[in-house]
Scaffold this active site. Structure first.
Site, short mmCIF file in Angstrom:
data_model
loop_
_atom_site.label_atom_id
_atom_site.label_comp_id
_atom_site.label_asym_id
_atom_site.label_seq_id
_atom_site.Cartn_x
_atom_site.Cartn_y
_atom_site.Cartn_z
N ARG A 64 -10.93 -16.18 1.08
CA ARG A 64 -9.95 -15.70 2.10
C ARG A 64 -8.62 -15.28 1.49
NH1 ARG A 64 -12.50 -19.94 4.53
NH2 ARG A 64 -13.97 -19.26 6.12
N LYS A 107 -2.44 -1.07 -0.33
CA LYS A 107 -3.71 -0.63 0.27
C LYS A 107 -4.84 -0.89 -0.72
CE LYS A 107 -2.63 3.48 2.99
NZ LYS A 107 -3.07 4.88 3.09
N GLU A 129 -0.13 14.04 -7.79
CA GLU A 129 0.57 13.11 -6.89
C GLU A 129 2.07 13.07 -7.21
OE1 GLU A 129 -0.92 11.88 -4.32
OE2 GLU A 129 -3.01 11.41 -4.81
N LYS A 165 7.37 6.63 -3.19
CA LYS A 165 6.30 5.92 -2.49
C LYS A 165 6.84 4.62 -1.88
CE LYS A 165 1.74 4.37 -2.02
NZ LYS A 165 0.34 4.46 -2.33
N GLU A 192 1.46 2.09 7.88
CA GLU A 192 1.19 3.51 8.11
C GLU A 192 1.02 3.86 9.58
OE1 GLU A 192 -1.34 5.29 5.12
OE2 GLU A 192 -1.78 6.95 6.48
N ARG A 232 5.24 6.39 6.76
CA ARG A 232 4.43 6.38 5.54
C ARG A 232 3.52 7.60 5.49
NH1 ARG A 232 1.31 1.14 2.85
NH2 ARG A 232 0.33 2.30 1.15
N ASN A 271 1.13 11.57 2.90
CA ASN A 271 -0.13 12.31 3.01
C ASN A 271 0.05 13.82 2.92
OD1 ASN A 271 -1.69 10.02 3.18
ND2 ASN A 271 -1.48 9.89 5.40
N HIS A 327 -2.80 16.04 2.02
CA HIS A 327 -4.00 15.20 2.00
C HIS A 327 -5.00 15.49 3.13
CE1 HIS A 327 -2.16 13.15 -1.30
NE2 HIS A 327 -3.11 12.24 -1.37
N HIS A 332 -8.56 15.73 1.49
CA HIS A 332 -9.71 14.88 1.83
C HIS A 332 -10.89 15.74 2.29
CE1 HIS A 332 -6.87 11.23 2.38
NE2 HIS A 332 -7.37 11.28 1.14
N HIS A 352 -9.92 13.65 -6.70
CA HIS A 352 -8.82 13.55 -5.74
C HIS A 352 -7.58 14.37 -6.14
CE1 HIS A 352 -6.49 11.89 -2.50
NE2 HIS A 352 -5.57 11.48 -3.36
N1 LIG Z 1 -4.68 2.51 -2.53
C1 LIG Z 1 -3.96 3.61 -2.59
O1 LIG Z 1 -2.90 3.71 -2.00
C2 LIG Z 1 -4.45 4.75 -3.44
C3 LIG Z 1 -3.61 5.84 -3.71
C4 LIG Z 1 -4.07 6.85 -4.54
C5 LIG Z 1 -5.34 6.79 -5.09
N2 LIG Z 1 -6.14 5.72 -4.80
C6 LIG Z 1 -7.48 5.63 -5.37
O2 LIG Z 1 -7.39 5.68 -6.79
C7 LIG Z 1 -8.61 6.17 -7.32
C8 LIG Z 1 -8.32 7.16 -8.43
O3 LIG Z 1 -7.62 6.50 -9.43
P1 LIG Z 1 -7.69 7.00 -10.96
O4 LIG Z 1 -7.45 8.46 -11.00
O5 LIG Z 1 -6.84 6.09 -11.74
O6 LIG Z 1 -9.24 6.81 -11.30
P2 LIG Z 1 -10.00 5.71 -12.20
O7 LIG Z 1 -9.54 4.35 -11.93
O8 LIG Z 1 -11.45 6.01 -12.03
O9 LIG Z 1 -9.55 6.10 -13.68
C9 LIG Z 1 -9.85 7.39 -14.18
C10 LIG Z 1 -10.63 7.30 -15.50
O10 LIG Z 1 -9.75 6.90 -16.52
C11 LIG Z 1 -10.25 5.75 -17.20
N3 LIG Z 1 -9.05 5.04 -17.65
C12 LIG Z 1 -8.15 4.37 -16.91
N4 LIG Z 1 -7.12 4.00 -17.68
C13 LIG Z 1 -7.36 4.43 -18.92
C14 LIG Z 1 -6.66 4.38 -20.15
N5 LIG Z 1 -5.44 3.83 -20.23
N6 LIG Z 1 -7.23 4.94 -21.24
C15 LIG Z 1 -8.44 5.55 -21.16
N7 LIG Z 1 -9.14 5.66 -20.02
C16 LIG Z 1 -8.60 5.11 -18.92
C17 LIG Z 1 -11.15 5.07 -16.24
O11 LIG Z 1 -12.14 4.32 -16.90
C18 LIG Z 1 -11.74 6.27 -15.49
O12 LIG Z 1 -12.82 6.81 -16.22
C19 LIG Z 1 -9.37 6.78 -6.15
O13 LIG Z 1 -10.45 5.96 -5.81
C20 LIG Z 1 -8.35 6.81 -5.02
O14 LIG Z 1 -8.94 6.66 -3.74
C21 LIG Z 1 -5.71 4.70 -4.00
ZN LIG Z 2 -3.56 10.93 -3.00
#
Ligand SMILES: NC(=O)c1ccc[n+]([C@@H]2O[C@H](COP(=O)([O-])OP(=O)(O)OC[C@H]3O[C@@H](n4cnc5c(N)ncnc54)[C@H](O)[C@@H]3O)[C@@H](O)[C@H]2O)c1
Ligand SMILES: [Zn+2]
Length: 356
Positions: A118, A140, A182, A222, A232, A236, A240, A243, A247, A259
């Site tokens: 929990r 989030k 972003e 942010k 949101e 907030r 988007n 977005h 999306h 993305h």
């Molecule tokens: N919660 C939120 O508010 C929010 C906001 C924006 C994005 N997101 C989410 O974030 C995700 C995308 O994040 P991302 O672009 O970081 O993707 P990811 O976490 O998949 O990382 C991208 C790639 O880089 C690699 N990687 C990460 N750090 C590294 C490093 N220092 N050196 C070498 N390789 C590295 C990972 O293994 C992966 O292959 C999506 O799922 C999206 O929905 C969430």
């Molecule tokens: Zn985004």
């Protein structure tokens, strides 16, 4: 180092966000200050695992659990695997879970920590640009369901976020550019110095960028929006920007378009919709497009416009019949909750296969 002294420059939120290079000492200090067991979960990328092991050693934690992630693994089956592994590693209520990785790691490990027994404390060490400027900030968490992205998750603030800027050195170029989409979004929302700095930096190689400054500036945008509206329901939403289109492009491409790429196309589309509805000037629209292009981000897509429009309609149905947009009135001034006629939206989408 100045980078660590200023860890409260994002004080809009209730938890520390530390941005700097070589944060091992700061992370270890934070963990030790909690006098509780610490369990490290990380993305299985070799560079990330190496960093996670150094963090665990510095923080006095014996356990590092790596997981192969990626967008296609951001789902329930992986969540269950993480939860089981936490249990097998004897995680208890007082355990601090320290996640290390990009945005997939922060969404997934954050959700695991929020639901394990929990809810146990969670801190994230962000290693990708997307995680630093966006995913790890704002509380989030989530995983994808078959029907769409991030459909299962909770809002839960982390205990701390560490943006290990040195990790960007090993991040693939493509992933860095995804994050820049972003950052440009934050620049359009905030305007002023942030946007102008990005324009000035764009011709320089990434290795020369003052990343700590850039990341902090984007986080401030942010954090301010999240602090004003944590769940949101209003302000907030301005995060988007681009977005609604992004999306739809992601869904219509069956997530083959990443993305950040979709966000770049979405920023173009939002600008064009704002232009067509008399909100935005062509001069500023072209400035945004030029910046995205300088960062090597695509402005057009081969995804079928009918499929993009259909994905937008499906979204609209789910949201009670109204598709709302965040549109720029100027660089530094965005309006949220805007409704537009289907005809105008369709006309904008129809052009996304061609250069602007
Ligand atoms: N919660 C939120 O508010 C929010 C906001 C924006 C994005 N997101 C989410 O974030 C995700 C995308 O994040 P991302 O672009 O970081 O993707 P990811 O976490 O998949 O990382 C991208 C790639 O880089 C690699 N990687 C990460 N750090 C590294 C490093 N220092 N050196 C070498 N390789 C590295 C990972 O293994 C992966 O292959 C999506 O799922 C999206 O929905 C969430
Ligand atoms: Zn985004």
């Amino acid at each position: 180092m100045a980078a660590q002294e200023e860890d409260r420059d994002t004080a809009a939120l209730d938890y520390p966000i530390v941005v700097g290079e070589e944060l091992l000492g700061a992370i270890a200090g934070f963990v030790r200050g909690r006098v509780a067991p610490c369990l490290v979960l990380c993305d299985a990328d070799a560079n990330v695992v190496k960093l996670a092991r150094q963090i665990a050693a510095a923080a006095g934690s014996k356990r590092v659990l790596p997981f192969v992630l990626g967008e296609s693994r951001k789902r329930m089956a992986t969540l269950e695997r993480v939860l089981d592994a936490m249990h097998e590693a004897d995680a208890e209520r007082e355990t601090l879970v320290l996640g290390v990785g990009g945005g997939v790691a922060s969404d997934l490990f954050g959700l695991a920590a929020a639901t394990y027994m929990r809810g146990v404390a969670y801190a994230h060490v962000a290693t990708s640009l997307v995680a630093m400027v966006d995913a790890a900030i704002g509380g989030k968490t989530g995983v994808n369901l078959r029907g769409g992205k991030n459909l299962c998750g909770v809002f839960r603030d982390p205990a701390a976020v560490f943006c290990e800027v040195a990790a960007l050195a090993t991040l693939p170029d493509r992933a860095l550019r995804e994050g820049l989409a972003e950052v440009v979004k934050a620049g359009v929302i905030e305007g002023g110095e942030l946007f102008e700095n990005l324009e000035t930096l764009s011709p320089h190689p990434f290795s020369r960028w003052p990343w700590v400054e850039v990341i902090r500036a984007a986080i401030r945008v942010k954090a301010a929006a999240v602090a004003e509206d944590p769940l949101e329901s209003g302000a907030r939403a301005r995060l988007n920007l681009g977005h609604t289109f992004a999306h739809a492009v992601e869904r219509a491409s069956r997530y083959r378009v990443a993305h950040g790429t979709a966000v770049a196309i979405g920023l173009r589309a939002a600008g064009e919709l704002a232009l067509r509805t008399g909100r935005f000037s062509e001069r500023e629209h072209l400035r945004v497009l030029a910046l995205l292009a300088l960062f090597g981000l695509p402005l057009q897509t081969a995804v079928d416009p009918d499929a993009i429009f259909a994905a937008m309609r499906a979204d609209k149905k789910r949201r009670g019949g109204q598709l709302r947009f965040v549109l720029p009135r100027a660089i530094g001034d965005v309006e949220y909750g805007v409704t537009c006629s289907a005809r105008t939206v369709r006309a904008v989408v129809a052009r996304l296969g061609r250069p602007p």
